[in-house]
Design a protein around this motif. Sequence first.
Motif, PDB file in Angstrom:
ATOM      1  N   ASP A 136      17.422  73.671 -13.131  1.00 52.76           N
ATOM      2  CA  ASP A 136      18.746  73.049 -13.242  1.00 52.76           C
ATOM      3  C   ASP A 136      19.800  74.083 -13.633  1.00 52.76           C
ATOM      4  O   ASP A 136      20.924  74.069 -13.111  1.00 52.76           O
ATOM      5  CB  ASP A 136      18.712  71.926 -14.284  1.00 52.76           C
ATOM      6  CG  ASP A 136      17.801  70.770 -13.887  1.00 52.76           C
ATOM      7  OD1 ASP A 136      17.504  70.634 -12.680  1.00 52.76           O
ATOM      8  OD2 ASP A 136      17.386  70.017 -14.780  1.00 52.76           O
ATOM      9  N   LEU A 158      15.601  68.003  -7.960  1.00 52.83           N
ATOM     10  CA  LEU A 158      16.743  68.800  -7.538  1.00 52.83           C
ATOM     11  C   LEU A 158      17.950  67.884  -7.366  1.00 52.83           C
ATOM     12  O   LEU A 158      17.853  66.823  -6.740  1.00 52.83           O
ATOM     13  CB  LEU A 158      16.433  69.504  -6.211  1.00 52.83           C
ATOM     14  CG  LEU A 158      17.551  70.364  -5.615  1.00 52.83           C
ATOM     15  CD1 LEU A 158      17.810  71.579  -6.494  1.00 52.83           C
ATOM     16  CD2 LEU A 158      17.188  70.799  -4.205  1.00 52.83           C
ATOM     17  N   VAL A 165      20.856  76.260 -10.615  1.00 49.97           N
ATOM     18  CA  VAL A 165      21.740  75.555  -9.684  1.00 49.97           C
ATOM     19  C   VAL A 165      23.174  75.560 -10.216  1.00 49.97           C
ATOM     20  O   VAL A 165      24.137  75.726  -9.465  1.00 49.97           O
ATOM     21  CB  VAL A 165      21.233  74.123  -9.442  1.00 49.97           C
ATOM     22  CG1 VAL A 165      22.249  73.299  -8.656  1.00 49.97           C
ATOM     23  CG2 VAL A 165      19.899  74.154  -8.697  1.00 49.97           C
TER      24      VAL A 165
END
Length: 354
Positions: A257, A281, A260
């Motif tokens: 996480d 995701l 991203v």
Amino acid sequence: MKAARYHDRGDIRIEEVPEPVVAPGTVGIEVAFCGICGTDLHEYLDGPIFVPPHGHPHPISGEAAPITLGHEMSGTVYALGEGVDDLAVGDSVVVEPYIVRDDVDTSTANDSYHLSPDMNFIGLGGRGGGLSERIVVQRRWVHPVGDLPLDEAALIEPLAVGYHAFQRSGGSAGDVALITGAGPIGLLTAAVLRAEGITVIISEPSPLRRRKALETGVAQHVLDPTTQDVVAEVLALTDGVGADIAFEATSVQPALDTLVEATKPRGVVVVVSIWGHRGELDVQKLVLKELDLRGTIAYVNSHPATIALAREGKVDLKPFITGVIGLDELVDAGFDTLIHRNETAVKILVDPRR
């Protein structure tokens, strides 16, 4: 000879097995050192994953549990099979531990032999393993390392993982990379990136591993995700842009996480670790930032370049070795340490004759 045999999840035994036979086209290697890999730990805790379960033999090796473990190995050639004339007894070597079908092109012309159907690894899918006194390997998978010390040479395999991950990222000199996890793969990936002129930021909760990243010089910036906002720190270090490339080396959801969030729009996130469970995701973030999410598995034609990095002094492998144990200590001093006290160790090597 003695060997570490994987029977099932949580069941590894040191047993006596027959010495392997040196057949035509193969090389007999006396194992000097074999690293304990995160994949081995996943097999022990969550497996079988790559190991073929008992009663379900692998379609290429024909073997099933129990199998001999160990795929990060270095050693000395003790015998050459008929037809092998480009190595000599006494040579120091490492193994590129693939199991692929005989009709697969494994030349430099093929950059995807590691993705061929039913691919597996020596030391996981059968054909012996480095957690034993001796192993016999097809000549194609044996790489000479010259005068590189054999303890350091045992880290060539995980270093090749980092090298291939770097190639998958498309990174180049001048980029900024974020790595989550300063375990062996994270640190060695960082070492490759630094050798390639890339600025490295590492996020790691373990104080020992954060220190190791700084002491070895593989990262210019080391962050503690338990006390720092990693995304904010990365943005601050990149003038609000974010990391160009990012590497997930933990198999932990919050780490993915973070990548991203911290990678710049149109940046690349490479998943390096083996996940023994399903990950999640936020696809909307992937879409809105036009991120590239890439997997990477092992290496392909990576060993010669990786060995050159170590032999030319561009990567110093010695500092990453934090312990050497005997085969009989594998579970108690090896696996138990890396599972329950992983903040105290980076790479533990096994000397099968100790």
